[in-house]
Design a protein around this motif. Structure first.
Motif, mmCIF file in Angstrom:
data_model
loop_
_atom_site.group_PDB
_atom_site.id
_atom_site.type_symbol
_atom_site.label_atom_id
_atom_site.label_comp_id
_atom_site.label_asym_id
_atom_site.label_seq_id
_atom_site.Cartn_x
_atom_site.Cartn_y
_atom_site.Cartn_z
ATOM 1 N N ILE A 139 45.964 50.537 42.301
ATOM 2 C CA ILE A 139 46.440 51.112 43.562
ATOM 3 C C ILE A 139 46.646 52.616 43.428
ATOM 4 O O ILE A 139 46.275 53.396 44.317
ATOM 5 C CB ILE A 139 47.746 50.422 44.012
ATOM 6 C CG1 ILE A 139 47.459 48.964 44.419
ATOM 7 C CG2 ILE A 139 48.395 51.173 45.159
ATOM 8 C CD1 ILE A 139 48.700 48.169 44.746
ATOM 9 N N ILE A 140 47.214 53.060 42.304
ATOM 10 C CA ILE A 140 47.510 54.493 42.140
ATOM 11 C C ILE A 140 46.341 55.255 41.529
ATOM 12 O O ILE A 140 46.429 56.473 41.332
ATOM 13 C CB ILE A 140 48.776 54.699 41.279
ATOM 14 C CG1 ILE A 140 48.550 54.199 39.839
ATOM 15 C CG2 ILE A 140 49.968 53.999 41.902
ATOM 16 C CD1 ILE A 140 49.715 54.475 38.916
ATOM 17 N N GLY A 141 45.250 54.545 41.185
ATOM 18 C CA GLY A 141 44.040 55.223 40.730
ATOM 19 C C GLY A 141 43.931 55.460 39.247
ATOM 20 O O GLY A 141 43.057 56.223 38.811
ATOM 21 N N THR A 142 44.782 54.853 38.421
ATOM 22 C CA THR A 142 44.690 55.057 36.968
ATOM 23 C C THR A 142 43.841 54.004 36.275
ATOM 24 O O THR A 142 43.668 54.063 35.062
ATOM 25 C CB THR A 142 46.093 55.031 36.332
ATOM 26 O OG1 THR A 142 46.711 53.779 36.591
ATOM 27 C CG2 THR A 142 46.937 56.160 36.871
ATOM 28 N N ASN A 143 43.331 53.042 37.011
ATOM 29 C CA ASN A 143 42.485 51.981 36.462
ATOM 30 C C ASN A 143 43.360 50.901 35.811
ATOM 31 O O ASN A 143 44.290 51.194 35.050
ATOM 32 C CB ASN A 143 41.497 52.548 35.427
ATOM 33 C CG ASN A 143 40.404 51.558 35.080
ATOM 34 O OD1 ASN A 143 40.683 50.473 34.620
ATOM 35 N ND2 ASN A 143 39.166 51.958 35.321
ATOM 36 N N SER A 144 43.047 49.650 36.102
ATOM 37 C CA SER A 144 43.843 48.527 35.583
ATOM 38 C C SER A 144 43.823 48.463 34.068
ATOM 39 O O SER A 144 44.773 47.984 33.441
ATOM 40 C CB SER A 144 43.319 47.209 36.167
ATOM 41 O OG SER A 144 41.959 47.013 35.819
ATOM 42 N N PHE A 145 42.752 48.966 33.453
ATOM 43 C CA PHE A 145 42.663 48.912 31.991
ATOM 44 C C PHE A 145 43.690 49.836 31.342
ATOM 45 O O PHE A 145 44.293 49.494 30.323
ATOM 46 C CB PHE A 145 41.253 49.292 31.532
ATOM 47 C CG PHE A 145 40.180 48.392 32.076
ATOM 48 C CD1 PHE A 145 40.403 47.027 32.218
ATOM 49 C CD2 PHE A 145 38.964 48.901 32.469
ATOM 50 C CE1 PHE A 145 39.425 46.192 32.721
ATOM 51 C CE2 PHE A 145 37.981 48.079 32.973
ATOM 52 C CZ PHE A 145 38.202 46.723 33.105
#
Length: 828
Positions: free
Chosen positions: A281-287
């Motif tokens: 959601i915040i754009g940092t990537n789930s990984f």
């Protein structure tokens, strides 16, 4: 305009579509996914089996397997592609692979220990920074101007070039740790430096990722950048201030030795999904979110181990190969444009090679090791694949550039890792050229023993041998105790030097002590009961894979200049009869025997009941569990020890050790020499060396009134006669039998070819016979292997053999006077 595939989403499973109704099961999503998984795993495993002898890491075989299955080869056939990998199956396959990869990244974070970069000192930090900076500089130089202008599918050129330069300059712990583990180099000096350096570059990569997120948000508006920063800070705060305290509380509430409650494990697996969702959601990537969450979970047992057990088999064994294969399925080697992009990647490879090598040589790392380290630091793997996929997802590049990046990374790893593995030999450090044996020990030198124990069952046998070795202030023993613990729930091995906790006011274990505490405390108790200066105990623990644990053993032996490494036989004699095998310990024993920098003894402890050497330590402990040093006059240690002498360096080592034991006032020692009958020829030179050793022992025993040792001879013409003598040792009442490991020059054994049917050939013919469960004898066995001098593997009997023995003139310390209480098996 991009091509758009339109299709009807099929049902997951369905009735009426099987082969008996004229349908195809592969038209449903679940059967299709099953076939794809089976095919991918089968192809990648076969490739790994074929490439493993070439030291190729698993990541290479898995990506190459995907390339073979993809449009480069098999999927060029339209019928195969439509049947097995149709466009309608790609969303399901990608979803499963991405979902599983999130848990793989989480597990990598759990097994990482960020403190490793600090514990390893400045070497890892300097090497990591130098390799990163030089590679980044060369990559930036190669990318300036109109670089990559011929790559038509590259958009946002500046953003892509910056991200590419950063990703090519980083060596991730997640990439390097599995490769070093496959090559059994985790415990090596080079492996520790490499993992420390990779963690340094991981920290830089994480800062770059945060900077990228904030920059992208700033391009929208300054307020958006502020919100992005606050969102990332909120994620970090939640992980550190909420999740980590909960993890520590779970560990505190889990009793030692007990598994973590399933509810807690499920809770953390659910948190992974929530953190992954928030990160997207915040754009940092789930990984990245999964990795940060994993880093907050303490590695090792109980929680880290429990999470690893739940995730490892299915996700790492099945889903990770699927993700790599999906990368290969998206790669088409026939559409790669070979040009400036490959030049940039070569510059990055060269920059890291030179940067790591230069800093390594500056830090006085040997040249070949520096070359190997620089090649290992050029490895590519899961992090690079995720980064390249990120480029495609965000439309920074197209399929052609993606294929070029993937193929270049695979070629880089396929060349660098095997070459590094061939150049680096961890055993090179253990090749000492000084005699570190019991036989060649000077009379006034202390005997340094490195004793390896696995659990509490090994304590009694080790203490028994220590007592029989007769430590006095004049002939002291330095014991370096190394507890062997198999690694679980962490990636990097751990070496723990324990702080000394000697206390004369309390020699009993703490009420809530762990297994390790009880083991160490038992040896500290023994040290306190000895005369001052007779025994010094230095405890250590290694937590590492069995496949590379021998590196830790040999490294400690070199550092402490030990004369003897004491190992325990991997099979344990049970009280109810039979044996229980620990195959991991056998792996350790065999590798230590192969590269040990000093002599080695393998102890077969028959401590089931009141038999074997350990029975006397049992009596000592029961007598003195609450006694101090002054009460030792009532303790009795009696043991009958025999050395079997066939000839050769290993038997001379056993002869030297039994000579030391013979000085113990409670020991009765005998040397049984086996001579071939007159009809069997032997080597006169070998016999002269052996005769000299035996005569020295006889003279030493005659001169010393404190030594109880006799020498007897047995004429043998075949193995039947030898076995008959060995079985007779039981009737003679011996508690410990010491024998050399190798008897390649003994004519009776070499003529029989007995090693062909040995159960444990690494113990030698006689050692394997005495350790076998079929050879039912009550006495314990110590199998000795003398140090291989200069890599000659003791091939020259008697080379540099000089018998070192004192005159026995020093009387034993008064407080070590033994009573006549002891084993009923002792024969006067």
């Amino acid at each position: 305009m991009d091509n758009v595939n339109c299709y009807v989403v099929p049902q997951t499973t369905g009735s009426g579509r099987n082969i008996f109704h004229g349908g195809s099961p592969l038209s449903s999503s679940l059967p299709l996914l099953g076939v794809q998984l089976v095919l991918i795993v089968a192809v990648t495993r076969v490739l790994y089996f074929l490439l493993r002898p070439l030291k190729q890491p698993r990541v290479v075989s898995e990506i190459v397997g995907g390339i073979i299955l993809g449009p480069s080869f098999l999927c060029r056939n339209d019928e195969f592609r439509q049947l097995v990998f149709p466009p309608r199956g790609e969303p399901v396959l990608n979803t499963v692979a991405t979902f599983g990869l999130m848990y793989v990244i989480f597990l990598i974070g759990v097994r990482m220990d960020p403190r490793l970069a600090v514990r390893s000192g400045k070497k890892g930090v300097v090497i990591g920074l130098s390799g990163f900076l030089l590679a980044l500089a060369l990559t930036a130089m190669g990318s300036k101007g109109d670089a990559l202008a011929e790559e038509q599918d590259v958009s946002k050129r500046f953003t892509f070039l910056f991200a590419l330069a950063a990703s090519l300059s980083v060596t991730s712990f997640a990439v390097l740790s599995p490769i070093l583990s496959e090559l059994n180099l985790l415990n090596s000096d080079l492996g520790r430096i490499a993992m420390s350096a990779s963690m340094t570059t991981d920290g830089i990569a994480w800062l770059i990722m945060v900077g990228y997120v904030l920059t992208e948000a700033y391009l929208v508006s300054p307020a958006t950048s502020l919100w992005a920063f606050m969102s990332v800070a909120a994620l970090v705060a939640f992980i550190l201030l909420v999740v980590r305290p909960i993890a520590l509380l779970v560990i505190e509430r889990t009793p030692p030795g007990h598994p973590v409650d399933e509810t807690y494990v499920f809770f953390f697996l659910l948190i992974v999904l929530l953190v992954g969702l928030y990160s997207d959601i915040i754009g940092t990537n789930s990984f990245h979110g999964a990795l940060m969450l994993g880093l907050a979970i303490p590695d090792g047992p109980p929680l880290g181990t429990a999470l690893g057990e739940k995730i490892e088999a299915m996700v790492s064994g099945l889903i990770l190969p699927l993700y790599y294969a999906m990368t290969g399925l998206s790669t088409d080697v026939w559409e790669i444009h070979w040009g400036r992009l490959q030049v940039v990647m070569i510059l990055a490879w060269f920059g890291k090679l030179v940067g790591v090598m230069a800093s390594s040589l500056y830090l006085e790392i040997p040249f070949l090791d520096a070359v190997s380290l620089s090649l290992f630091m050029n490895s590519k793997g899961i992090v690079e694949i995720i980064t390249f996929t990120f480029f495609v997802t965000n439309k920074l590049i197209g399929k052609h550039t993606f294929s070029a990046l993937v193929c270049s990374s695979v070629a880089n790893t396929a060349l660098s890792v095997p070459l590094a593995g061939w150049l680096y030999d961890p055993a090179r450090r253990y090749a000492v050229y000084k005699r570190r044996t019991v036989q060649h020990l000077k009379a006034d030198a202390d005997l340094r023993i490195l004793a390896c124990v696995h659990d509490e069952s090994h304590v009694q046998g080790t203490l028994a041998l220590l007592e029989a070795s007769h430590a006095t202030p004049q002939t002291p023993i330095g014991l370096y105790l190394l507890q062997l613990v198999e690694i679980a729930g962490r990636s990097a091995p751990v070496f723990i030097p324990h702080k000394l906790r000697r206390s004369t006011s309390r020699v009993g274990p703490a009420p809530t002590s762990t297994d390790s505490d009880r083991i160490i405390n038992a040896f500290f108790q023994y040290e306190q009961r000895q005369p001052e200066g007779a025994v010094s105990v230095h405890p250590f623990t290694t937590i590492s894979p069995y496949s590379s644990m021998h590196d830790e053993v040999c490294r400690l032996a070199v550092d402490k200049r030990t004369s003897l490494i004491l190992l325990h036989y991997h099979k344990r004699h049970m009280l109810a009869g039979g044996m229980r095998a620990a195959m991991g310990l056998r792996v350790v024993n065999r590798k230590v025997l192969e590269v040990a920098p000093c002599s080695v003894g393998v102890f077969v402890d028959r401590n089931a009941g009141n038999v074997g050497l350990s029975a006397f330590i049992l009596q000592d402990h029961s007598t003195s569990s609450s006694s101090g040093r002054s009460s030792l006059s009532g303790i009795g240690f009696r043991a009958a020890v025999a050395a079997l002498f066939f000839g050769g360096g290993d038997d001379r080592e056993a002869l030297a050790y039994v000579t030391r034991m013979a000085r113990h006032p409670g020991s009765k020692a005998a040397v049984i020499r086996f001579l071939p009958t007159r009809g069997i020829k032997d080597d006169p030179a070998d016999r002269r060396v052996d005769n000299r050793a035996i005569e020295e022992v006889k003279a030493l025993s005659a001169r010393s009134k404190y030594m109880n040792l006799q020498v007897q001879e047995e004429l043998v013409g075949d193995m039947e006669k030898i076995v008959e003598v060995l079985r007779g040792l039981d009737k003679a009442g011996y508690d410990l039998v010491i024998v050399g490991m190798r008897h390649r020059w003994y004519p009776v054994m070499s003529a029989n070819g007995l090693s062909d049917w040995s159960e444990c050939p690494e113990l030698g013919v006689i050692g394997d016979l005495l350790a076998s469960s079929d050879f039912d004898t009550p006495y314990s066995v110590l199998i000795m292997k003398q140090q291989d001098q200069g890599g000659l593997n003791a091939a020259v009997p008697g080379a540099q053999d000089v018998w070192h023995g004192d005159d026995g003139g020093a009387a034993p310390a008064p407080e070590r006077t033994m009573t006549t209480a002891g084993s009923s098996k002792f024969r006067q």
